[in-house]
Write an enzyme that holds these catalytic residues in place. Structure first.
Site, PDB file in Angstrom:
ATOM      1  NE  ARG A  58      -3.694   0.219   2.289  1.00 41.38           N
ATOM      2  CZ  ARG A  58      -4.415   0.496   3.263  1.00 41.38           C
ATOM      3  NH1 ARG A  58      -4.689  -0.187   4.330  1.00 41.38           N
ATOM      4  NH2 ARG A  58      -5.527   1.501   3.162  1.00 41.38           N
ATOM      5  CB  VAL A  90      -3.457   4.748   6.744  1.00 45.08           C
ATOM      6  CG1 VAL A  90      -4.245   4.316   7.979  1.00 45.08           C
ATOM      7  CG2 VAL A  90      -3.696   3.778   5.449  1.00 45.08           C
ATOM      8  CG  ASP A  91      -4.513   8.890   1.747  1.00 44.55           C
ATOM      9  OD1 ASP A  91      -5.646   8.366   1.267  1.00 44.55           O
ATOM     10  OD2 ASP A  91      -4.464   9.974   2.172  1.00 44.55           O
ATOM     11  CG  HIS A 106      -8.933   4.339  11.243  1.00 43.60           C
ATOM     12  ND1 HIS A 106     -10.078   4.054  10.567  1.00 43.60           N
ATOM     13  CD2 HIS A 106      -9.565   4.373  12.456  1.00 43.60           C
ATOM     14  CE1 HIS A 106     -11.087   3.991  11.112  1.00 43.60           C
ATOM     15  NE2 HIS A 106     -11.020   4.327  12.223  1.00 43.60           N
ATOM     16  N   GLY A 174     -17.133  10.786   1.739  1.00 42.06           N
ATOM     17  CA  GLY A 174     -16.352   9.763   1.335  1.00 42.06           C
ATOM     18  C   GLY A 174     -16.152   8.661   2.219  1.00 42.06           C
ATOM     19  CB  THR A 175     -16.693   7.499   5.579  1.00 40.45           C
ATOM     20  OG1 THR A 175     -16.696   6.687   6.659  1.00 40.45           O
ATOM     21  CG2 THR A 175     -17.530   8.912   6.063  1.00 40.45           C
TER      22      THR A 175
END
Ligand code: APR
Length: 235
Positions: A58, A90-91, A106, A174-175
């Site tokens: 990733r 996480v990006d 996260h 966007g979730t």
């Protein structure tokens, strides 16, 4: 009197247009990868090598991704608002777009932390993105991905709730609103504070809530519409 506080809670959908897979859409990550094997505390105990490899892959994919217009629209809103980003992602695309106040619920893909001391965190440099269970930090500790696995607590949730409680405007982008405690942030908004939810396939839960304006669109289109709404209100 400071600028109004705009708080945004973002999920995988805001990074979809940067080419990063979501988790639960058709073709999403969890369709092809057994989530509990690569993103849970049990999975990490059972097979740490497989978990390190999953996050290595990733990280390399993230290097090829760029922030998209939705990430940038958030930075643009800093002209009119104190913008606080709370992300499940996480990006590092929010940071690379220029957002300054970013809270990762996260964890962060480009960081690793000590297995024995969760406070000891190191950033990875792009020359050495790959880790294994034998990877040691500069302090000699064995290291692990700086990710909150399923079955682990979310250390930043209290801070996130405090930020949402002080919001003058709350935006969700966007979730799927299925993973708690992040999904519960929408309940922490003060009464009367406007909530906007941008998602092409909005979660039913949000459609049932009062005070939520649904913008049924992708993140890039939806953020443009939101800016028009907010700037229209300010005019
Ligand atoms: N623009 C905006 N939203 C989009 C787009 C897009 N271009 N494409 C998809 N979406 C929406 C989907 O409709 C869905 O509601 O993004 C959402 C993605 O949902 P998930 O894949 O469940 O991602 P997310 O809600 O961030 O997952 C939460 O689950 O696996 C864990 O830790 C992981 O942080 C993750 C958490």
């Amino acid at each position: 009197m400071g600028k109004p506080k705009l708080v945004i809670s973002s999920g995988a959908g805001i990074s979809a247009e940067s080419g990063i897979s979501t988790f639960r859409d058709a073709g999403g990550l969890w369709e092809n990868v057994p989530v509990m094997e690569v993103a849970s505390a049990d999975g990490f105990r059972r097979n740490p090598e497989k978990v390190h490899q999953f996050y290595n892959e990733r990280r390399h994919a993230l290097l090829k991704a760029e922030p998209n217009a939705a990430h940038k629209a958030l930075v643009d809103l800093e002209k009119d608002y104190d913008v606080y980003v709370i992300t499940q992602n996480v990006d590092d695309l929010h940071e690379r777009a220029g957002s300054r106040n970013v809270l990762h619920l996260h964890g962060e893909l480009m960081k690793i932390r000590s297995v024995s001391d969760p406070e000891y965190v190191e950033s990875l440099d792009i020359e050495h993105l790959d880790t294994t269970p034998a990877t040691r930090g500069k302090n000699g500790d064995l290291m692990r991905p700086h990710i909150v696995f399923f079955q682990e607590p979310v250390p930043e949730i209290e801070r996130a709730i405090e930020i949402v409680h002080n919001a003058d405007i709350f935006v969700v982008v966007g979730t799927s609103l299925v993973v708690y405690p992040a999904a519960g942030l929408i309940e922490c908004v003060r009464p009367g504070v406007p909530i906007y939810y941008i998602d092409p396939h909005p979660a039913k839960a949000a459609e049932m809530m009062s005070g939520v304006t649904i913008i049924k669109a992708t993140a890039t289109e939806g953020m443009e519409r939101l800016k028009e709404i907010l700037r229209g209100n300010k005019a």
